[in-house]
Design a protein around this motif. Structure first.
Motif, mmCIF file in Angstrom:
data_model
loop_
_atom_site.group_PDB
_atom_site.id
_atom_site.type_symbol
_atom_site.label_atom_id
_atom_site.label_comp_id
_atom_site.label_asym_id
_atom_site.label_seq_id
_atom_site.Cartn_x
_atom_site.Cartn_y
_atom_site.Cartn_z
ATOM 1 N N PRO A 84 0.814 -1.204 -0.013
ATOM 2 C CA PRO A 84 -0.036 -0.057 0.095
ATOM 3 C C PRO A 84 1.019 1.200 -0.095
ATOM 4 O O PRO A 84 1.815 1.225 0.640
ATOM 5 C CB PRO A 84 -0.816 -0.242 1.392
ATOM 6 N N ASP B 257 -5.019 3.308 2.852
ATOM 7 C CA ASP B 257 -5.196 2.053 2.590
ATOM 8 C C ASP B 257 -6.553 1.499 1.738
ATOM 9 O O ASP B 257 -6.618 0.588 0.926
ATOM 10 C CB ASP B 257 -5.025 1.205 3.784
ATOM 11 N N TRP C 154 -1.614 -5.466 0.635
ATOM 12 C CA TRP C 154 -2.981 -4.606 0.164
ATOM 13 C C TRP C 154 -4.270 -5.525 0.555
ATOM 14 O O TRP C 154 -5.284 -4.955 1.399
ATOM 15 C CB TRP C 154 -3.157 -4.077 -1.140
#
Length: 865
Positions: free
Chosen positions: A679, A684, A736
């Motif tokens: 990220p 995020d 992620w």
């Protein structure tokens, strides 16, 4: 080299295997050279007095009209110089040779004698074969008379005998069969066999001691009678044609090779060619009949070309019984092979072990029954009778097991293999006397029988074999290019996972739990589960996981799947810590820092060529990483967190994220380039990641429903720096996904999952609208000119009415942007006004465009939710 053109001669198998063994004996070292005896080649020319000539002589200017004379003189002079240089080099060579001859103590080696070569149409058997050993002068005379046999030298080729294609450069039947089948050759071989057989009845043999001819003595016949007999048999079989005239090629050898890629050799006890026939008839197809013409040939093997024209009948091919037009030649091939089995002589190409007679017949039957001819039934029935008359085949032979496990894994089981045999025998016993099975309720009797029959049929229909124990699977897992490749083939997985309505009856609780059905149903479920676990692949690199786990001494994970809870976390954490404590070679650090395509990376490949391969099979393996962050969906890492929660009373998400980031840093520093991006940018929620190569990418998809991003979603990806975009066909697990799963995990614990999802959807839509545009065809990356175009559209809508009011004389038209009235003059007027905007006004309209995109994105997200 062959011929005047210098074409390469391609050795056939007979020539290759008959070559004399290579010897690499070094010459004796030459005696030290005595420099005092070398001729003096230092020509000392004095250049000091070249300029002492009388400079008072008049200079003679050449006549301009004597140019050709000068050129002729120059040409002659050049020729003289070249000739002088040639004679001088020859002189030096002779001096050097005489010098070496004078000082060398080596004795000259005699030139090796070249073995006699076969000359087409005049084959000299006595000089080509080893000398014969026979006390009979008649035998010696009969053999000596075979010095000019009118056959082509390919009659010696053994490459076709076993029916196996040996190489791309093997002799082509289309080219050589017509030459081998010259009538004069067969008559000569018949005469030779008759004379040699009559004269050499004393058991004459070849003396192979010291023989260095064209034949490999390992495969050579024992004597002249056997040798000529093999040649006659090879010629007769190679030249046979259809007895019913249904072969347009004039030779069964050519027809079978051209139609089915089968070499019709003289060794019948073999399974070679069965696979080729099955491949050719795997799918239904039809060849239209009619006149066929063309030219075939090859630039190899000396170069050749053949033109053909014939009338071919319509032919069909297919895997069903009687669906293939085989023809006389193909049926004859099946007949020869069906009757060619001999105990211990037929070797399985799958396992390298002898093939039993029942299995041999079953394999040929699988192919032969596809022939569209009642003749197959006659051939098959007669072969069974012949073997049974010799007491080689029992009456119940079809129910016997295969005995060739490798073949089962590659091709699937037969009804005589377990557990099919036991399931069917159990069903037969129930039918014969169902009262002997009191555990079966009367109202479930038919359902139980249907379940057993359908389960046996399902297992027998598979193109692979699943019921393997660990003893068999362990060596398979260690060799991913061997049987594991067939066990884990896509064809096998598709067949195993295909939903069978016929098995629904087995899923009833009152059926599957009975003592009769339960063992079979459980064994089927265990076999499927083991198959699914052993055949897991990491999706980014398609790495087969079971061999990696085996190399890490984690084979039980290959059978049982990823351990749940703390077991996996604890084991991998320890191994990552041990790896982190191992120093990284400087050449690796330099290559990782500089990246692919740099001198540092090239240095790594040269110094440690197996580094990344070894890294892929370590704890940093793609398979292990996929078990850490998931397979590309948020649901998978979320399930990992739920598993950890069951084994731990404390908060697990923070420790698991720390563990995953630690593994990422450790493996990334060592060059693991399959970990995905991290990220980037501090937000995020937005899928904005920094890839391992340093690029920053943005992702978006239409398939986002209340925050859930499926593994099969069709994502689009764009490089923020270049604006280059494309379709992300696959979603692979990354940090992620793990961080998104952790946010959802926390929301679950707080009981605010729905609110969390809506908040993330809204926020992501607002941020994505800043960089992504939307059309009827999907999303596209907004480049600076795209954003300005949208702002221009808003500006046009605002000023269009004012422009038309102040310019009533302008004609009307239609605009592609607003579909309102205007023509080229209005466009020019609005364009000038746009260009005259101040920076502050331009920023105002750009802001309006961005606000409009956000509005649309939020409304669209609300609609999807």
């Amino acid at each position: 080299m062959d011929g005047d053109k210098g074409e390469a001669h391609i050795l056939d198998e007979a020539e290759i295997i008959s070559l004399a063994p290579y010897t690499d004996t070094a010459d004796e070292p030459a005696a030290p050279r005595d420099e005092s005896e070398a001729p003096n080649l230092d020509f000392n020319i004095n250049y000091d007095n070249l300029d002492d000539e009388d400079d008072d002589d008049p200079v003679i200017n050449p006549n301009p009209r004597s140019t050709w004379t000068v050129l002729r003189i120059a040409l002659v002079a050049s020729c003289v110089v070249v000739l002088f240089a040639g004679f001088f080099l020859l002189f030096l060579r002779k001096v050097h040779v005489r010098h070496n001859e004078h000082i060398s103590t080596n004795r000259p080696k005699p030139k090796p004698k070249s073995s006699p070569k076969a000359v087409n149409w005049v084959l000299d058997f006595p000089s080509l074969y080893p000398p014969i050993v026979s006390e009979s002068t008649q035998c010696q005379s009969a053999w000596a008379a075979l010095s000019s046999v009118p056959c082509h030298e390919k009659i010696f080729n053994r490459g076709w005998d076993a029916g196996k294609h040996l190489s791309f450069f093997e002799p082509d039947p289309m080219r050589y069969v017509p030459q081998l089948c010259e009538p004069k050759c067969k008559s000569a071989l018949e005469s030779a066999f008759e004379s040699v057989t009559a004269a050499c009845s004393d058991g004459a043999s070849f003396d192979i001691e010291g023989y260095e001819g064209m034949f490999n003595t390992t495969f050579l016949e024992a004597g002249p009678v056997e040798a000529v007999g093999v040649l006659l048999h090879r010629n007769t079989h190679t030249c046979r044609n259809s007895e019913v005239g249904d072969s347009e090629y004039g030779s069964c050898m050519i027809e079978l090779n051209e139609r089915f890629y089968i070499l019709d050799g003289i060794n019948f006890g073999s399974l070679e060619g069965i696979d080729a026939f099955l491949r050719k008839t795997k799918r239904p197809s039809r060849e239209r009949g009619g006149w066929k013409s063309g030219t075939i040939g090859s630039s190899t093997d000396g170069g050749w070309k053949k033109t053909y024209r014939f009338k071919a009948p319509e032919r069909t091919y297919g895997p069903g019984i009687g669906s293939t037009s085989c023809g006389w030649c193909m049926l004859s091939w099946f007949e020869n092979h069906l009757n060619g089995w001999d105990d211990g002589s037929v070797i399985s190409p799958d396992s390298g072990l002898p093939v039993s007679l029942p299995e041999y017949i079953r394999r040929i039957k699988e192919a032969g029954q596809r022939c569209k001819a009642t003749e197959w039934n006659r051939i098959y029935g007669q072969a069974i009778k012949n073997y049974q008359d010799k007491n080689l085949l029992s009456e119940d032979w079809e129910g016997l097991p295969s005995g060739d496990l490798a073949f089962l894994i590659r091709n699937g089981p037969h009804r005589g293999d377990e557990p099919i045999k036991t399931i069917q025998s159990t069903a037969a016993a129930i039918r014969n006397n169902h009262s002997a099975f009191p555990d079966i309720e009367p109202y479930n009797l038919q359902r139980t029988l249907i379940c057993l029959d359908n389960l046996a049929a399902k297992i027998q229909s598979l193109p692979c074999y699943l019921h393997l124990n660990i003893t068999t699977l362990d060596p398979m897992i260690k060799d991913p290019n061997g049987l594991l490749r067939y066990y884990c083939s896509s064809e096998c997985a598709t067949a195993v996972n295909q939903q069978e309505p016929s098995l629904r009856v087995c899923m009833r609780s009152d059926i599957r739990s009975t003592p009769i059905v339960k063992p079979f149903w459980d064994a089927w479920g265990d076999a499927r589960k083991t198959h699914a676990n052993v055949c897991v692949k990491e999706e980014r690199t398609t790495q087969q996981c079971a061999p990696v786990l085996s190399s890490l001494n984690l084979t039980s994970w290959a059978y049982d799947g990823r351990p749940s809870g703390n077991a996996f976390h604890h084991e991998i954490s320890q191994r990552i810590a041990a790896l982190d404590a191992t120093p990284i070679p400087p050449v690796v650090s330099a290559a990782v820092h500089k990246g692919f395509g740099t001198p540092e990376y090239d240095a790594l490949r040269k110094e440690l060529p197996k580094w990344q391969e070894e890294l892929k099979n370590s704890v940093c393996a793609p398979c292990i990483w996929q078990w850490v962050v998931g397979d590309g969906s948020v649901i998978t890492p979320l399930s990992y967190l739920h598993q950890l929660e069951k084994d731990s009373a404390s908060s697990v998400e923070a420790s698991y994220l720390e563990f995953a980031q630690y593994m990422y840093a450790t493996c990334d520093a060592r060059g693991a380039d399959w970990l995905g991006g991290i990220p980037y940018g501090g937000d995020d929620v937005v899928w904005r990641v920094k890839e391992q190569d340093g690029k920053v990418s943005r992702y978006i998809t239409d398939q986002v429903h209340v925050g859930y991003m499926g593994k099969e979603s069709n994502w689009r990806r764009a490089d923020e720096q270049t604006g280059q975009e494309g379709i992300a066909l696959h979603g692979w697990g990354s940090l992620w996904h793990l961080r998104t799963a952790i946010r959802e995990f926390k929301a679950e614990q707080e009981g605010v999952v729905q609110q969390w999802r809506k908040t993330e959807v809204t926020h992501r839509a607002e941020e994505d609208a800043k960089v992504w545009g939307k059309t009827a065809f999907g999303y596209y990356w907004l480049k600076p000119e795209d954003r300005e175009r949208e702002a221009y559209s808003i500006f046009t809508s605002e000023v269009e009415g004012e422009v038309k009011e102040k310019n009533p004389g302008l004609k009307l038209g239609k605009t592609f942007c607003t579909l309102s009235s205007w023509n080229d003059e209005i466009v020019q007027k609005i364009g000038k006004m746009w260009k005259a905007l101040s920076a502050e006004d331009l920023e105002h309209y750009m802001g309006l465009a961005e606000e409009d995109r956000r509005r649309y994105a939020v409304e669209k997200a609300a609609f999807d939710a």
